[in-house]
Design a protein around this motif. Structure first.
Motif, PDB file in Angstrom:
ATOM      1  N   ASP A 132      -7.341   2.863   7.871  1.00  0.00           N
ATOM      2  CA  ASP A 132      -7.684   1.486   8.224  1.00  0.00           C
ATOM      3  C   ASP A 132      -6.485   0.547   8.223  1.00  0.00           C
ATOM      4  O   ASP A 132      -6.655  -0.665   8.344  1.00  0.00           O
ATOM      5  CB  ASP A 132      -8.758   0.948   7.258  1.00  0.00           C
ATOM      6  CG  ASP A 132     -10.080   1.682   7.394  1.00  0.00           C
ATOM      7  OD1 ASP A 132     -10.387   2.105   8.530  1.00  0.00           O
ATOM      8  OD2 ASP A 132     -10.789   1.836   6.382  1.00  0.00           O
ATOM      9  N   GLU A 133      -5.282   1.093   8.077  1.00  0.00           N
ATOM     10  CA  GLU A 133      -4.085   0.256   8.066  1.00  0.00           C
ATOM     11  C   GLU A 133      -3.331   0.402   9.389  1.00  0.00           C
ATOM     12  O   GLU A 133      -3.230   1.491   9.953  1.00  0.00           O
ATOM     13  CB  GLU A 133      -3.157   0.635   6.911  1.00  0.00           C
ATOM     14  CG  GLU A 133      -3.766   0.458   5.529  1.00  0.00           C
ATOM     15  CD  GLU A 133      -3.947  -0.999   5.146  1.00  0.00           C
ATOM     16  OE1 GLU A 133      -3.447  -1.889   5.873  1.00  0.00           O
ATOM     17  OE2 GLU A 133      -4.585  -1.246   4.110  1.00  0.00           O
ATOM     18  N   TYR A 134      -2.764  -0.710   9.862  1.00  0.00           N
ATOM     19  CA  TYR A 134      -1.935  -0.667  11.059  1.00  0.00           C
ATOM     20  C   TYR A 134      -0.545  -0.137  10.705  1.00  0.00           C
ATOM     21  O   TYR A 134      -0.004  -0.454   9.647  1.00  0.00           O
ATOM     22  CB  TYR A 134      -1.803  -2.060  11.667  1.00  0.00           C
ATOM     23  CG  TYR A 134      -3.042  -2.506  12.401  1.00  0.00           C
ATOM     24  CD1 TYR A 134      -3.276  -2.109  13.724  1.00  0.00           C
ATOM     25  CD2 TYR A 134      -3.980  -3.320  11.783  1.00  0.00           C
ATOM     26  CE1 TYR A 134      -4.411  -2.510  14.407  1.00  0.00           C
ATOM     27  CE2 TYR A 134      -5.128  -3.725  12.458  1.00  0.00           C
ATOM     28  CZ  TYR A 134      -5.339  -3.319  13.770  1.00  0.00           C
ATOM     29  OH  TYR A 134      -6.455  -3.718  14.441  1.00  0.00           O
ATOM     30  N   TRP A 135      -0.013   0.674  11.605  1.00  0.00           N
ATOM     31  CA  TRP A 135       1.289   1.251  11.337  1.00  0.00           C
ATOM     32  C   TRP A 135       2.178   1.188  12.584  1.00  0.00           C
ATOM     33  O   TRP A 135       1.708   1.131  13.712  1.00  0.00           O
ATOM     34  CB  TRP A 135       1.185   2.682  10.829  1.00  0.00           C
ATOM     35  CG  TRP A 135       0.256   3.588  11.593  1.00  0.00           C
ATOM     36  CD1 TRP A 135      -1.091   3.758  11.404  1.00  0.00           C
ATOM     37  CD2 TRP A 135       0.613   4.474  12.663  1.00  0.00           C
ATOM     38  NE1 TRP A 135      -1.600   4.678  12.277  1.00  0.00           N
ATOM     39  CE2 TRP A 135      -0.576   5.146  13.072  1.00  0.00           C
ATOM     40  CE3 TRP A 135       1.804   4.766  13.311  1.00  0.00           C
ATOM     41  CZ2 TRP A 135      -0.594   6.084  14.095  1.00  0.00           C
ATOM     42  CZ3 TRP A 135       1.791   5.704  14.337  1.00  0.00           C
ATOM     43  CH2 TRP A 135       0.597   6.351  14.710  1.00  0.00           C
ATOM     44  N   VAL A 163       3.912   0.732   6.983  1.00  0.00           N
ATOM     45  CA  VAL A 163       2.685   0.008   7.328  1.00  0.00           C
ATOM     46  C   VAL A 163       3.011  -1.471   7.499  1.00  0.00           C
ATOM     47  O   VAL A 163       3.830  -2.028   6.761  1.00  0.00           O
ATOM     48  CB  VAL A 163       1.621   0.187   6.220  1.00  0.00           C
ATOM     49  CG1 VAL A 163       0.411  -0.713   6.460  1.00  0.00           C
ATOM     50  CG2 VAL A 163       1.189   1.645   6.145  1.00  0.00           C
ATOM     51  N   LYS A 211       1.445  -5.511   8.043  1.00  0.00           N
ATOM     52  CA  LYS A 211       0.272  -6.376   7.895  1.00  0.00           C
ATOM     53  C   LYS A 211       0.596  -7.778   8.402  1.00  0.00           C
ATOM     54  O   LYS A 211       1.738  -8.229   8.320  1.00  0.00           O
ATOM     55  CB  LYS A 211      -0.164  -6.451   6.429  1.00  0.00           C
ATOM     56  CG  LYS A 211      -0.835  -5.189   5.906  1.00  0.00           C
ATOM     57  CD  LYS A 211      -1.381  -5.415   4.497  1.00  0.00           C
ATOM     58  CE  LYS A 211      -2.113  -4.197   3.973  1.00  0.00           C
ATOM     59  NZ  LYS A 211      -2.710  -4.441   2.629  1.00  0.00           N
ATOM     60  N   LYS A 225      -3.629   2.293  14.580  1.00  0.00           N
ATOM     61  CA  LYS A 225      -4.457   2.466  13.387  1.00  0.00           C
ATOM     62  C   LYS A 225      -5.129   3.827  13.461  1.00  0.00           C
ATOM     63  O   LYS A 225      -5.663   4.207  14.500  1.00  0.00           O
ATOM     64  CB  LYS A 225      -5.507   1.361  13.291  1.00  0.00           C
ATOM     65  CG  LYS A 225      -6.404   1.469  12.059  1.00  0.00           C
ATOM     66  CD  LYS A 225      -7.546   0.466  12.088  1.00  0.00           C
ATOM     67  CE  LYS A 225      -7.082  -0.932  11.834  1.00  0.00           C
ATOM     68  NZ  LYS A 225      -8.227  -1.875  11.671  1.00  0.00           N
ATOM     69  N   CYS A 236       1.060   4.876   1.804  1.00  0.00           N
ATOM     70  CA  CYS A 236       0.476   5.617   2.926  1.00  0.00           C
ATOM     71  C   CYS A 236       1.389   6.772   3.302  1.00  0.00           C
ATOM     72  O   CYS A 236       2.582   6.570   3.533  1.00  0.00           O
ATOM     73  CB  CYS A 236       0.263   4.688   4.124  1.00  0.00           C
ATOM     74  SG  CYS A 236      -0.560   5.454   5.529  1.00  0.00           S
ATOM     75  N   VAL A 261       0.851  -1.187   0.000  1.00  0.00           N
ATOM     76  CA  VAL A 261       0.000   0.000   0.000  1.00  0.00           C
ATOM     77  C   VAL A 261       0.886   1.236   0.000  1.00  0.00           C
ATOM     78  O   VAL A 261       2.075   1.168   0.316  1.00  0.00           O
ATOM     79  CB  VAL A 261      -0.942   0.033   1.231  1.00  0.00           C
ATOM     80  CG1 VAL A 261      -1.902  -1.140   1.213  1.00  0.00           C
ATOM     81  CG2 VAL A 261      -0.130   0.055   2.531  1.00  0.00           C
ATOM     82  N   SER A 286       4.493  -1.453   3.062  1.00  0.00           N
ATOM     83  CA  SER A 286       4.773  -0.204   2.364  1.00  0.00           C
ATOM     84  C   SER A 286       6.271   0.026   2.361  1.00  0.00           C
ATOM     85  O   SER A 286       7.021  -0.670   3.053  1.00  0.00           O
ATOM     86  CB  SER A 286       4.074   0.979   3.056  1.00  0.00           C
ATOM     87  OG  SER A 286       4.681   1.264   4.299  1.00  0.00           O
TER      88      SER A 286
END
Length: 294
Positions: free
Chosen positions: A168-171, A239, A241, A217, A145, A143, A252
Motif C-alpha cells: 500500500d506504499e508508493y515507491w 518509498v 510519501k 504501488k 519496505c 517505513v 524509507s
C-alpha cells in the motif's frame, strides 16, 4: 523581572547565589523522531538538582531574543499555573525533572522546527544559563519496505519484476550506470543522488502527475532500454510519501543494488519506481540544484 539588593563595588555576590545551580550542565541527545513526535535523553551533571525541559515553536524563538527566552518561558509557566489554580512554585515542582531522564514530546507539526530549552531551577528562580537545542520532526513517518526484484530481457528491453513487501506504499526506483554512480558518490550521499535523479525526472510535473507517471504501488513490471556497452548498473530505491499538496519526501532508507543487463535472471532485494532516462549518457550528476520561481 527579578529584583536584587544593591551591593558596593567591593562586594562580589557569587553567581550561584544570584542564580542558584548556574554551574549545572546538561547534555541532550535526540533518540527518535516521527512526523508528530521527538524523543530525547537528558543528563544533568548534578542528579539532585531540579530542572525544567521546555520547548518553543519557530514563531516564538524567532520573535523572542535568546537572552529573554527563559524569562519568557517562566512568565508563560506562571500563566499556566494560574489556569491550573496552583502556586507557581508548586506548578514548577510538578513538572521538574532530576538526573537522567528520557522525554517524549508529542502532538507536534510534521516537518516543523522547534527549540528545546533545559535549565536548572531553584523554587521559581531559573539558573543563569540554559542549554538549547533545535530539533525538527520528520516530514513523514518512516517505513521499512523490502523489494524482491527479478531481472530479465524481452527483445531489446530490460524487464524488472518488482515485488514490494508493503503493497500500500508508493515507491520510486532510479537506475544509472555504475560508472556514473561511482563518480557522483565521491561528493554525494546515496540520498542526494537518489533525490537528484527523482527531481530530474519530476521537473515540471505537478504532484498529481508524479503520482500518475512516476510512482507505483504494489507489484509492478518495469521495462527500459540500456544503451549497449553500459555494463554494470546501480539501482537506488526508497518509498515516497506526499507532504502537503505540493511536495514528496523519502519515507524509507535509500537502498541500492547492482545488476548487469547481460547477466539475466538475477534476484535483487529492495526497489522503487520508474526510471529516469536523461542521465544515461551524461556520465555525471549535477550537484547544484537550480531554484526556479513558480
Amino acid at each position: 523581572m527579578f529584583a536584587f539588593n544593591s551591593c558596593s563595588d567591593e562586594e562580589e555576590v557569587p553567581l550561584t547565589e544570584l542564580y542558584p545551580y548556574s554551574d549545572v550542565k546538561f547534555s541532550i541527545t535526540k533518540t527518535e523522531s516521527t512526523s508528530t513526535s521527538c524523543s530525547f535523553d537528558l543528563l544533568s551533571s548534578d542528579g539532585k538538582v531540579p530542572y525544567l525541559c521546555l520547548y518553543v515553536d519557530t514563531e516564538t524563538f524567532q520573535e523572542v531574543p535568546k537572552a529573554k527566552l527563559v524569562s519568557y518561558l517562566m512568565d508563560d509557566l506562571n500563566r499556566q499555573a494560574k489556569a491550573a489554580n496552583m502556586e507557581l512554585e508548586a506548578f514548577v515542582e510538578s513538572i521538574s525533572l532530576r538526573g537522567k531522564q528520557h522525554v517524549k514530546i508529542e502532538n507536534l507539526a510534521p516537518g516543523a522546527v522547534y527549540e528545546l530549552v533545559v535549565f536548572a531551577i531553584s523554587g521559581t528562580t531559573p539558573a543563569k544559563k540554559a542549554t538549547y537545542q533545535f530539533f525538527q520532526t520528520d516530514y513523514v513517518d518512516a517505513v521499512e519496505c523490502s523489494f524482491d526484484v527479478r531481472v530479465s530481457k524481452k527483445e531489446d528491453k530490460i524487464i524488472l519484476d518488482v515485488n514490494p513487501s508493503l503493497k500500500d506504499e508508493y515507491w520510486y526506483m532510479a537506475a544509472l550506470p555504475k560508472a556514473t554512480y561511482d563518480n557522483a558518490s565521491t561528493q554525494m550521499s546515496d540520498v542526494q543522488i537518489y533525490m537528484t535523479l527523482f527531481r530530474q525526472q519530476a521537473e515540471g510535473m505537478t504532484q498529481e502527475e508524479i503520482f500518475e507517471k512516476l510512482l507505483l504501488k504494489g507489484d509492478a513490471s518495469l521495462a527500459f532500454t540500456v544503451p549497449d556497452g553500459t555494463g554494470d548498473c546501480i539501482w537506488l530505491a526508497a518509498v515516497m510519501k506526499p507532504v502537503g499538496n505540493a511536495a514528496l519526501a523519502l519515507a524509507s532508507d535509500v537502498s541500492k543494488g547492482l545488476f548487469n543487463p547481460d547477466k539475466l535472471n538475477q534476484t535483487a532485494a529492495i526497489w522503487d519506481s520508474c526510471l529516469s532516462k536523461s542521465f544515461w549518457n551524461k556520465g555525471y550528476l549535477p550537484k547544484v540544484m537550480v531554484a526556479r520561481p513558480q
